[in-house]
Write a protein that holds these residues in place. Structure first.
Motif, PDB file in Angstrom:
ATOM      1  N   ILE A  41      93.671 -22.916  34.603  1.00  0.00           N
ATOM      2  CA  ILE A  41      93.049 -24.223  34.389  1.00  0.00           C
ATOM      3  C   ILE A  41      91.598 -24.052  33.923  1.00  0.00           C
ATOM      4  CG2 ILE A  41      92.209 -26.291  35.570  1.00  0.00           C
ATOM      5  CD1 ILE A  41      94.773 -26.205  37.249  1.00  0.00           C
ATOM      6  N   GLY A  42      90.881 -23.162  34.567  1.00  0.00           N
ATOM      7  CA  GLY A  42      89.484 -22.940  34.182  1.00  0.00           C
ATOM      8  C   GLY A  42      89.340 -22.461  32.753  1.00  0.00           C
ATOM      9  N   THR A  43      90.137 -21.491  32.362  1.00  0.00           N
ATOM     10  CA  THR A  43      90.029 -20.989  30.987  1.00  0.00           C
ATOM     11  C   THR A  43      90.523 -22.026  29.982  1.00  0.00           C
ATOM     12  OG1 THR A  43      92.138 -19.826  31.235  1.00  0.00           O
ATOM     13  CG2 THR A  43      90.132 -18.549  31.599  1.00  0.00           C
ATOM     14  N   PHE A  44      91.501 -22.841  30.358  1.00  0.00           N
ATOM     15  CA  PHE A  44      91.968 -23.897  29.462  1.00  0.00           C
ATOM     16  C   PHE A  44      90.853 -24.906  29.206  1.00  0.00           C
ATOM     17  CE2 PHE A  44      93.641 -28.171  28.860  1.00  0.00           C
ATOM     18  CZ  PHE A  44      94.393 -27.988  27.698  1.00  0.00           C
ATOM     19  N   PHE A  45      90.161 -25.331  30.259  1.00  0.00           N
ATOM     20  CA  PHE A  45      89.068 -26.285  30.082  1.00  0.00           C
ATOM     21  C   PHE A  45      87.936 -25.693  29.243  1.00  0.00           C
ATOM     22  CE2 PHE A  45      90.240 -28.709  34.172  1.00  0.00           C
ATOM     23  CZ  PHE A  45      91.002 -29.608  33.458  1.00  0.00           C
ATOM     24  N   LEU A  68      88.748 -21.015  11.611  1.00  0.00           N
ATOM     25  CA  LEU A  68      88.109 -19.723  11.870  1.00  0.00           C
ATOM     26  C   LEU A  68      87.948 -19.494  13.373  1.00  0.00           C
ATOM     27  CD1 LEU A  68      86.796 -17.220  10.666  1.00  0.00           C
ATOM     28  CD2 LEU A  68      84.654 -18.491  10.561  1.00  0.00           C
ATOM     29  N   TYR A  69      87.549 -20.559  14.093  1.00  0.00           N
ATOM     30  CA  TYR A  69      87.425 -20.441  15.548  1.00  0.00           C
ATOM     31  C   TYR A  69      88.770 -20.074  16.177  1.00  0.00           C
ATOM     32  CZ  TYR A  69      87.389 -21.675  20.421  1.00  0.00           C
ATOM     33  OH  TYR A  69      87.567 -21.630  21.775  1.00  0.00           O
ATOM     34  N   LEU A  70      89.818 -20.787  15.800  1.00  0.00           N
ATOM     35  CA  LEU A  70      91.126 -20.519  16.398  1.00  0.00           C
ATOM     36  C   LEU A  70      91.648 -19.134  16.029  1.00  0.00           C
ATOM     37  CD1 LEU A  70      92.859 -23.992  16.137  1.00  0.00           C
ATOM     38  CD2 LEU A  70      92.117 -22.802  18.192  1.00  0.00           C
ATOM     39  N   LEU A  75      92.805 -13.750  17.930  1.00  0.00           N
ATOM     40  CA  LEU A  75      92.541 -12.328  17.737  1.00  0.00           C
ATOM     41  C   LEU A  75      91.923 -11.739  19.004  1.00  0.00           C
ATOM     42  CD1 LEU A  75      92.480  -9.833  15.897  1.00  0.00           C
ATOM     43  CD2 LEU A  75      90.211 -10.578  15.153  1.00  0.00           C
ATOM     44  N   GLY A  76      90.987 -12.472  19.593  1.00  0.00           N
ATOM     45  CA  GLY A  76      90.391 -12.024  20.850  1.00  0.00           C
ATOM     46  C   GLY A  76      91.413 -11.933  21.961  1.00  0.00           C
ATOM     47  N   GLY A  77      92.362 -12.864  21.973  1.00  0.00           N
ATOM     48  CA  GLY A  77      93.431 -12.817  22.965  1.00  0.00           C
ATOM     49  C   GLY A  77      94.298 -11.579  22.810  1.00  0.00           C
ATOM     50  N   ALA A  82      95.486  -6.154  24.946  1.00  0.00           N
ATOM     51  CA  ALA A  82      95.627  -4.700  24.794  1.00  0.00           C
ATOM     52  C   ALA A  82      94.684  -3.960  25.742  1.00  0.00           C
ATOM     53  CB  ALA A  82      95.368  -4.293  23.350  1.00  0.00           C
ATOM     54  N   VAL A  83      93.445  -4.429  25.834  1.00  0.00           N
ATOM     55  CA  VAL A  83      92.471  -3.775  26.712  1.00  0.00           C
ATOM     56  C   VAL A  83      92.885  -3.921  28.173  1.00  0.00           C
ATOM     57  CG1 VAL A  83      90.078  -3.877  27.549  1.00  0.00           C
ATOM     58  CG2 VAL A  83      90.557  -3.970  25.092  1.00  0.00           C
TER      59      VAL A  83
END
Length: 122
Positions: A41-45, A68-70, A75-77, A82-83
């Motif tokens: 919930i926190g990351t969604f908000f 570009l943001y999405l 990409l960050g996800g 992976a990390v």
């Protein structure tokens, strides 16, 4: 009524998610599930606030800015997954939780750069 603003919304969202992180380390399934809900919930908000900010901050080509943001978000996800997978494989679940906390802290630090006063002034 005064609005909290994007920076404070992101910080509050990650604070909520941060309350869930210790629950992820407990050996009880209900606690882990509650932790996952709080983190989710926190990351969604926070993501919703950032998406709204991008559309407000872009003065031209809003569709391109949002796209570009999405693209960077997903990409960050993928990189983050992976990390975190490598952290989990090499060091275990607690290290993966620390990795999540580190990513949330980095996002909070990036939110410091949000200057909504400049956007409102035009």
């Amino acid at each position: 009524m005064r609005r909290a603003g994007t920076r404070w919304t992101i910080w509050g969202s990650f604070l909520l998610a941060g309350f869930g992180l210790p629950l992820l380390l407990l050996p009880y399934i209900p606690a882990v599930l509650a932790g996952m809900v709080l983190v989710g919930i926190g990351t969604f908000f926070a993501q919703a606030a950032a998406t709204g900010f991008v559309s407000t901050a872009a003065t031209a080509d809003r569709g391109s800015a949002s796209g570009l943001y999405l693209a960077c978000y997903f990409l960050g996800g993928m990189v983050g997954t992976a990390v975190l997978g490598q952290l989990f494989d090499r060091f275990g679940w607690p290290a993966a939780v620390v990795g999540i906390a580190s990513a949330m802290a980095a996002a909070c630090l990036l939110a410091v750069r949000i200057d909504e006063a400049k956007i409102r002034a035009g």
